[in-house]
Design an enzyme around this catalytic site. Structure first.
Site, PDB file in Angstrom:
ATOM      1  CE  LYS A 124      -1.850   1.578   4.091  1.00  0.00           C
ATOM      2  NZ  LYS A 124      -1.507   2.987   4.299  1.00  0.00           N
ATOM      3  CG  ASN A 125       2.494   2.640   3.559  1.00  0.00           C
ATOM      4  OD1 ASN A 125       1.295   2.862   3.388  1.00  0.00           O
ATOM      5  ND2 ASN A 125       3.038   2.547   4.759  1.00  0.00           N
ATOM      6  NE  ARG A 133      -6.706   3.896   6.036  1.00  0.00           N
ATOM      7  CZ  ARG A 133      -5.785   4.097   6.971  1.00  0.00           C
ATOM      8  NH1 ARG A 133      -6.093   3.986   8.237  1.00  0.00           N
ATOM      9  NH2 ARG A 133      -4.556   4.421   6.642  1.00  0.00           N
ATOM     10  CG  ASP A 150       3.127   1.481   9.565  1.00  0.00           C
ATOM     11  OD1 ASP A 150       2.678   2.335  10.352  1.00  0.00           O
ATOM     12  OD2 ASP A 150       3.261   1.692   8.337  1.00  0.00           O
ATOM     13  CB  CYS A 191      -5.242  10.256  10.833  1.00  0.00           C
ATOM     14  SG  CYS A 191      -3.750   9.540  11.501  1.00  0.00           S
ATOM     15  NE  ARG A 241       0.081  10.474   9.912  1.00  0.00           N
ATOM     16  CZ  ARG A 241      -0.174   9.229   9.541  1.00  0.00           C
ATOM     17  NH1 ARG A 241      -0.991   8.483  10.243  1.00  0.00           N
ATOM     18  NH2 ARG A 241       0.394   8.717   8.463  1.00  0.00           N
TER      19      ARG A 241
HETATM   20  C1  UD1 Z   1       4.173   6.893   6.332  1.00  0.00           C
HETATM   21  C2  UD1 Z   1       3.353   5.635   6.175  1.00  0.00           C
HETATM   22  C3  UD1 Z   1       2.835   5.163   7.522  1.00  0.00           C
HETATM   23  C4  UD1 Z   1       3.984   5.016   8.513  1.00  0.00           C
HETATM   24  C5  UD1 Z   1       4.828   6.281   8.565  1.00  0.00           C
HETATM   25  C6  UD1 Z   1       6.082   6.130   9.412  1.00  0.00           C
HETATM   26  C7  UD1 Z   1       2.390   5.909   3.962  1.00  0.00           C
HETATM   27  C8  UD1 Z   1       1.172   6.121   3.143  1.00  0.00           C
HETATM   28  N1  UD1 Z   1       2.221   5.923   5.305  1.00  0.00           N
HETATM   29  O1  UD1 Z   1       3.310   7.902   6.856  1.00  0.00           O
HETATM   30  O2  UD1 Z   1       2.186   3.908   7.345  1.00  0.00           O
HETATM   31  O3  UD1 Z   1       3.462   4.741   9.787  1.00  0.00           O
HETATM   32  O4  UD1 Z   1       5.261   6.642   7.227  1.00  0.00           O
HETATM   33  O5  UD1 Z   1       6.844   5.069   8.953  1.00  0.00           O
HETATM   34  O6  UD1 Z   1       3.466   5.691   3.454  1.00  0.00           O
HETATM   35  N2  UD1 Z   1       5.925  14.830  10.428  1.00  0.00           N
HETATM   36  C9  UD1 Z   1       5.957  16.183  10.692  1.00  0.00           C
HETATM   37  N3  UD1 Z   1       5.806  17.060   9.642  1.00  0.00           N
HETATM   38  C10 UD1 Z   1       5.629  16.625   8.359  1.00  0.00           C
HETATM   39  C11 UD1 Z   1       5.578  15.247   8.113  1.00  0.00           C
HETATM   40  C12 UD1 Z   1       5.729  14.364   9.164  1.00  0.00           C
HETATM   41  O7  UD1 Z   1       6.114  16.602  11.828  1.00  0.00           O
HETATM   42  O8  UD1 Z   1       5.514  17.461   7.457  1.00  0.00           O
HETATM   43  C13 UD1 Z   1       6.114  13.870  11.538  1.00  0.00           C
HETATM   44  C14 UD1 Z   1       4.887  12.998  11.784  1.00  0.00           C
HETATM   45  O9  UD1 Z   1       3.955  13.615  12.630  1.00  0.00           O
HETATM   46  C15 UD1 Z   1       5.490  11.768  12.390  1.00  0.00           C
HETATM   47  C16 UD1 Z   1       6.858  11.669  11.702  1.00  0.00           C
HETATM   48  O10 UD1 Z   1       7.114  12.941  11.157  1.00  0.00           O
HETATM   49  O11 UD1 Z   1       5.699  11.945  13.758  1.00  0.00           O
HETATM   50  C17 UD1 Z   1       6.937  10.631  10.612  1.00  0.00           C
HETATM   51  O12 UD1 Z   1       5.877  10.837   9.706  1.00  0.00           O
HETATM   52  P1  UD1 Z   1       6.005  10.436   8.170  1.00  0.00           P
HETATM   53  O13 UD1 Z   1       7.247   9.648   7.959  1.00  0.00           O
HETATM   54  O14 UD1 Z   1       5.787  11.660   7.361  1.00  0.00           O
HETATM   55  O15 UD1 Z   1       4.773   9.469   8.001  1.00  0.00           O
HETATM   56  P2  UD1 Z   1       3.759   9.425   6.806  1.00  0.00           P
HETATM   57  O16 UD1 Z   1       4.464   9.690   5.523  1.00  0.00           O
HETATM   58  O17 UD1 Z   1       2.579  10.230   7.164  1.00  0.00           O
END
Ligand code: UD1
Length: 416
Positions: A22-23, A397, A305, A116, A121
Site C-alpha cells: 500500500k505504502n 484500508r 507500523d 487521523c 499528522r
Molecule cells: C508513512 C506511512 C505510515 C507510517 C509512517 C512512518 C504511507 C502512506 N504511510 O506515513 O504507514 O506509519 O510513514 O513510517 O506511506 N511529520 C511532521 N511534519 C511533516 C511530516 C511528518 O512533523 O511534514 C512527523 C509525523 O507527525 C510523524 C513523523 O514525522 O511523527 C513521521 O511521519 P512520516 O514519515 O511523514 O509518516 P507518513 O508519511 O505520514
C-alpha cells in the site's frame, strides 16, 4: 456492519502470497500524474486506500481502472487541479498528490488533510519543501492554495526523515528545472520503489534508500509498466500471527532485507525464521520469550507500523517486554481492546510494558486504526475461543482481505 470471527487456539499451517505494498502504491499512483501518459501497475493491492486514490485520479480527469490484476492509469486527459474535500478526508495520504499536481499544472488546491486516528499528522515539511522549490502556498480555513510559475531545483533539508515529505518532494522535483537534492531523506523501501517507478518512466534520480536523494528535473517521462514491491507490513503481520498462534507458515514474496528488525525480534523471542529464494518460512511453538525493548524509529529502525502486531504476538510470552512508540502520539489505542482478551499491558506516555500471560481468551473487540485492528486478529488467533473484531473499515484500508490470507495460513477467520 461486518465483523470478523476469529476462532483461536489452533496452530497455523499454510502459505500465502504477500500482496503489493500500500505504502508504495499510493505515492506511485500520485506520480502517474507527472507522466501525462499510461502506467500499467502490477502487483497493486486491491484495498480501500488504493480505491480512494483511483477515485482521486478519476476526479482529476484521469482514467484509472482494473484490468484483471493490473491497475491501468492514464493521466493524459487530466483537467482539474483540485481535490474535493470529501476525497481528501477519506485518506490522509491524499496530501501525496500535492507535489504531483503542482508540478504538472502549476496550481493545486486541496483541503488540509488534518489529523487521523494516530494523532496529529502535520505536513509542514511537505509545504516548506515545496515553498523552497518555488511554490506560493496560502493556508486559509483548512484549505491549501498552491501556485507556481515554475518549480526550480534546490537543496532541501528535512527536519525529520518523513516518508510522505520525501515522496512528495521527489515527485515535485521531477517537474522542477535543475537539480534537487533532498538531505535527511527517509530511507524506507517504499521510497526505493517510488524511485524505481520514476526511473522506469524516464526520470533521472539516484540515492533513494539513503539519506541523500538527487533528482535531475524535467526529464521527459513516458508510459511504463511497473510491478510494486510486496507489502512488508502485511508480511510482518502474518509473521506475528504465527508467533501468536504457533505453527508453520510460508510467506511468498516476503523479503527478509525489508523486515530485518522485526525478524530479529521474533527470532529473539524464539521463532525460527528462514529466508528462501522466493519468500520466508516462520515456525513457532509454545510460549515465546520476552525480548529486549522495542523502540520504533524511521527505517532501518523498528517500524511503527509493526508495533501493534508485535505487541499482540508477545501477549503470551514468558516475561515482560517494553515497547516505545516514537513516531506517533496515539498509537496504543489497541491496548484497551487487547486487555479485554486478558492481556497484561501497562501504558505510560509513549511506553507500553507487556507482561506475558499464560492464556488469552476470545472477546468482542473493536479496531480503532489499521495496524491496531490487525493486532486484534493476531491476538485472536492465539486466544482460546472466539474473538469478534468490529471496525473492519480500518483493517480494509491496508489488507486486501485479511481473512482470506489468514485462512490460507490455516487460521479460522470468517467475515460475518
Ligand atoms: C508513512 C506511512 C505510515 C507510517 C509512517 C512512518 C504511507 C502512506 N504511510 O506515513 O504507514 O506509519 O510513514 O513510517 O506511506 N511529520 C511532521 N511534519 C511533516 C511530516 C511528518 O512533523 O511534514 C512527523 C509525523 O507527525 C510523524 C513523523 O514525522 O511523527 C513521521 O511521519 P512520516 O514519515 O511523514 O509518516 P507518513 O508519511 O505520514
Amino acid at each position: 456492519m461486518s465483523r470478523l470471527l476469529v476462532q483461536g487456539g489452533k496452530a497455523l499451517d499454510g502459505e500465502v502470497d504477500i500482496h503489493g505494498a500500500k505504502n508504495s502504491t499510493l505515492p506511485i499512483l500520485a506520480a502517474t500524474i507527472l507522466t501525462g501518459g499510461e502506467t500499467v501497475l502490477q502487483n497493486c493491492p486491491k484495498l480501500r486506500d488504493v480505491e480512494v486514490s483511483i477515485r482521486i485520479l478519476q476526479y482529476l480527469g484521469c482514467s484509472a481502472g482494473w484490468d484483471g490484476d493490473a491497475l491501468v492509469v492514464n493521466t493524459k486527459d487530466m483537467n482539474r487541479h483540485h481535490i474535493s474535500d470529501g476525497l481528501m478526508r477519506e485518506m490522509r495520504s491524499s496530501s501525496i498528490f500535492l507535489g504531483a499536481i503542482l508540478a504538472r499544472c502549476g496550481k493545486a488546491n486541496l483541503s488540509y488533510p488534518g489529523g487521523c486516528e494516530l494523532g496529529p499528522r502535520p505536513i509542514d515539511m511537505h509545504l516548506a519543501g515545496l515553498r523552497q522549490l518555488g511554490a506560493t502556498i496560502t493556508e486559509t480555513g483548512g484549505r491549501l492554495d498552491c501556485e507556481t510559475a515554475g518549480l526550480t531545483g534546490r537543496t532541501l533539508v528535512l527536519r525529520l526523515p518523513s516518508v510522505g515529505a520525501t515522496e512528495n518532494l521527489m515527485i515535485a522535483a521531477c517537474g522542477a528545472t535543475g537539480t534537487t537534492t533532498i538531505l535527511n531523506a527517509a530511507r524506507e523501501p517504499e521510497i526505493v520503489d517510488l524511485q524505481n517507478y520514476l526511473l522506469c518512466c524516464g526520470a533521472r534520480m539516484t540515492g533513494a534508500g539513503t539519506s541523500t536523494i538527487i533528482i535531475e528535473g524535467k526529464a521527459p517521462l513516458h508510459d511504463c509498466t511497473y510491478a510494486c514491491m510486496s507489502d512488508r507490513i502485511v508480511a510482518a503481520t502474518y509473521l506475528c500471527a504465527v508467533a501468536s498462534a504457533g505453527g508453520r507458515i510460508y510467506l511468498k514474496g516476503a523479503k527478509e532485507e525489508h523486515l530485518s528488525t522485526v525478524i530479529a525480534l521474533l527470532r529473539e523471542a524464539g521463532c525460527q525464521i528462514t529466508s528462501q529464494s522466493q519468500g520466508i518460512v516462520c515456525r513457532a511453538q509454545g510460549r515465546l520469550q520476552s525480548v529486549q525493548g522495542v523502540k520504533t524509529a524511521p527505517y532501518p529502525g523498528f517500524p511503527t507500523d509493526a508495533q501493534a502486531v508485535v505487541m499482540a504476538a508477545l501477549l503470551k510470552s514468558c516475561g515482560a517486554t517494553m515497547l516505545e512508540e516514537n513516531l506517533f502520539e496515539n498509537r496504543f489505542r489497541h491496548v484497551d481492546e487487547l486487555k479485554r482478551m486478558g492481556a497484561d499491558i501497562q501504558v505510560s506516555g509513549r511506553v507500553a510494558v507487556v507482561t506475558g500471560v499464560e492464556m488469552l481468551h476470545g472477546a468482542s473487540v473493536e479496531a480503532t486504526d489499521l495496524r491496531g485492528g490487525a493486532a486484534l486478529c493476531v491476538a485472536g488467533l492465539g486466544a482460546q475461543g472466539d474473538t469478534w473484531v468490529s471496525g473492519l473499515d480500518h483493517i480494509d484500508r491496508g489488507y486486501e482481505s485479511i481473512e482470506r490470507d489468514l485462512c490460507a495460513l490455516g487460521g479460522e477467520v470468517t467475515r460475518i
